[in-house]
Design a protein around this motif. Structure first.
Motif, PDB file in Angstrom:
ATOM      1  N   SER A  15       0.851  -1.192   0.000  1.00  0.00           N
ATOM      2  CA  SER A  15       0.000   0.000   0.000  1.00  0.00           C
ATOM      3  C   SER A  15       0.883   1.238   0.000  1.00  0.00           C
ATOM      4  N   LEU A  16       0.749   2.028  -1.060  1.00  0.00           N
ATOM      5  CA  LEU A  16       1.521   3.262  -1.204  1.00  0.00           C
ATOM      6  C   LEU A  16       0.643   4.349  -1.806  1.00  0.00           C
ATOM      7  N   GLU A  17       0.956   5.572  -1.490  1.00  0.00           N
ATOM      8  CA  GLU A  17       0.284   6.705  -2.106  1.00  0.00           C
ATOM      9  C   GLU A  17       0.659   6.742  -3.594  1.00  0.00           C
ATOM     10  N   PRO A  18      -0.257   7.201  -4.442  1.00  0.00           N
ATOM     11  CA  PRO A  18       0.019   7.234  -5.883  1.00  0.00           C
ATOM     12  C   PRO A  18       1.297   7.994  -6.243  1.00  0.00           C
ATOM     13  N   ALA A  54       9.741   1.341   4.109  1.00  0.00           N
ATOM     14  CA  ALA A  54      11.087   1.304   3.538  1.00  0.00           C
ATOM     15  C   ALA A  54      11.104   1.895   2.133  1.00  0.00           C
ATOM     16  N   ILE A  55      10.064   1.624   1.349  1.00  0.00           N
ATOM     17  CA  ILE A  55       9.976   2.182  -0.003  1.00  0.00           C
ATOM     18  C   ILE A  55       9.847   3.698   0.060  1.00  0.00           C
ATOM     19  N   ARG A  56       8.991   4.194   0.943  1.00  0.00           N
ATOM     20  CA  ARG A  56       8.832   5.650   1.062  1.00  0.00           C
ATOM     21  C   ARG A  56      10.161   6.320   1.411  1.00  0.00           C
ATOM     22  N   ASP A  61      15.027   9.406  -0.077  1.00  0.00           N
ATOM     23  CA  ASP A  61      16.494   9.473  -0.138  1.00  0.00           C
ATOM     24  C   ASP A  61      16.982   9.572  -1.574  1.00  0.00           C
ATOM     25  N   HIS A  62      16.327   8.846  -2.468  1.00  0.00           N
ATOM     26  CA  HIS A  62      16.746   8.828  -3.863  1.00  0.00           C
ATOM     27  C   HIS A  62      16.509  10.173  -4.552  1.00  0.00           C
ATOM     28  N   LYS A  63      15.454  10.860  -4.153  1.00  0.00           N
ATOM     29  CA  LYS A  63      15.099  12.133  -4.781  1.00  0.00           C
ATOM     30  C   LYS A  63      15.960  13.301  -4.307  1.00  0.00           C
TER      31      LYS A  63
END
Length: 64
Positions: A15-18, A54-56, A61-63
């Motif tokens: 479950s992640l925000e779009p 972890a994905i968020r 971090d990547h951005k």
């Protein structure tokens, strides 16, 4: 929003925000990589963290 991916041969729903899903798609495309492969990399590095969290964090971090 929920997305389903196969990680280590097991189907997993995340479950992640779009907005996070959109950025993951952009990063995967830029790397010529599948979403499942990218999420698999994040999964392998997450330790005991919840995968969605972890994905968020990874995206933020990547951005930077």
């Amino acid at each position: 929003k929920k997305i389903s991916v196969s990680l280590s041969g097991h189907q997993t729903s995340i479950s992640l925000e779009p907005e996070f899903i959109d950025v993951l798609h952009q990063i995967a495309r830029a790397r010529a990589q599948s979403m499942a492969s990218l999420i698999g990399e994040i999964d392998a590095q997450r330790g005991n963290k919840n995968l969605s969290s972890a994905i968020r964090v990874w995206v933020l971090d990547h951005k930077q």
